[in-house]
Design a protein around this motif. Sequence first.
Motif, mmCIF file in Angstrom:
data_model
loop_
_atom_site.group_PDB
_atom_site.id
_atom_site.type_symbol
_atom_site.label_atom_id
_atom_site.label_comp_id
_atom_site.label_asym_id
_atom_site.label_seq_id
_atom_site.Cartn_x
_atom_site.Cartn_y
_atom_site.Cartn_z
ATOM 1 N N VAL A 24 -4.981 17.573 -35.167
ATOM 2 C CA VAL A 24 -5.989 17.752 -36.215
ATOM 3 C C VAL A 24 -6.235 16.432 -36.949
ATOM 4 C CG1 VAL A 24 -6.443 18.885 -38.434
ATOM 5 C CG2 VAL A 24 -5.603 20.222 -36.509
ATOM 6 N N LEU A 25 -5.175 15.719 -37.306
ATOM 7 C CA LEU A 25 -5.341 14.440 -37.988
ATOM 8 C C LEU A 25 -6.062 13.420 -37.112
ATOM 9 C CD1 LEU A 25 -1.945 14.036 -39.868
ATOM 10 C CD2 LEU A 25 -4.177 14.553 -40.844
ATOM 11 N N LYS A 28 -9.776 14.333 -37.039
ATOM 12 C CA LYS A 28 -10.444 13.968 -38.296
ATOM 13 C C LYS A 28 -10.652 12.460 -38.378
ATOM 14 C CE LYS A 28 -9.279 17.721 -41.352
ATOM 15 N NZ LYS A 28 -10.380 18.029 -42.231
ATOM 16 N N ALA A 29 -9.659 11.690 -37.981
ATOM 17 C CA ALA A 29 -9.786 10.229 -38.026
ATOM 18 C C ALA A 29 -10.878 9.753 -37.078
ATOM 19 C CB ALA A 29 -8.456 9.572 -37.673
ATOM 20 N N SER A 31 -13.546 11.523 -36.044
ATOM 21 C CA SER A 31 -14.865 11.898 -36.559
ATOM 22 C C SER A 31 -15.241 11.035 -37.753
ATOM 23 C CB SER A 31 -14.909 13.377 -36.925
ATOM 24 O OG SER A 31 -14.049 13.649 -38.011
ATOM 25 N N TRP A 32 -14.276 10.657 -38.582
ATOM 26 C CA TRP A 32 -14.562 9.781 -39.715
ATOM 27 C C TRP A 32 -15.018 8.414 -39.212
ATOM 28 C CZ3 TRP A 32 -12.411 5.195 -41.590
ATOM 29 C CH2 TRP A 32 -12.841 4.828 -42.855
#
Length: 101
Positions: A24-25, A28-29, A31-32
Motif C-alpha cells: 500500500v505504501l 501511494k508513493a 501514484s504521488w
Amino acid sequence: MRLTRRGRVVLVGLFAVLSLGGFVLGAKATSWAIAQETTGTGHEGLPWVVVEKGDTLWTIAAAVSPGDDPSAVAGEIMRLNGLDSSLVRPGGRLYLPDRSP
C-alpha cells in the motif's frame, strides 16, 4: 526452537500484514510521484497561490481576475492544474492563468 500452531499462525499473519502495508505504501508513493510528474510540467513562470482554509475555486478566481467571469477563470485554473472537480484543499498549490499584458 519450536513454534506451536498458534505461533505459526501469528507469524504468518504478521508477515501478511507487513507485506500488505508495504504494498500500500509503495502504491501511494508511486501514484504521488506520477501526480507530481504530470502536474509539474508546463507551469514554469506561471503565478501560483497556496489554498488557505475557507478558500474556494471561485473566490480564488474572483481575486485573481476581478471584473472577469469567475466561472471562466475557475475553468482555466482547473485545466491548468488537471483538476477533475472544483474541490480544493487547504495547503495545496494552484497554478493560475498568466494575466500579464
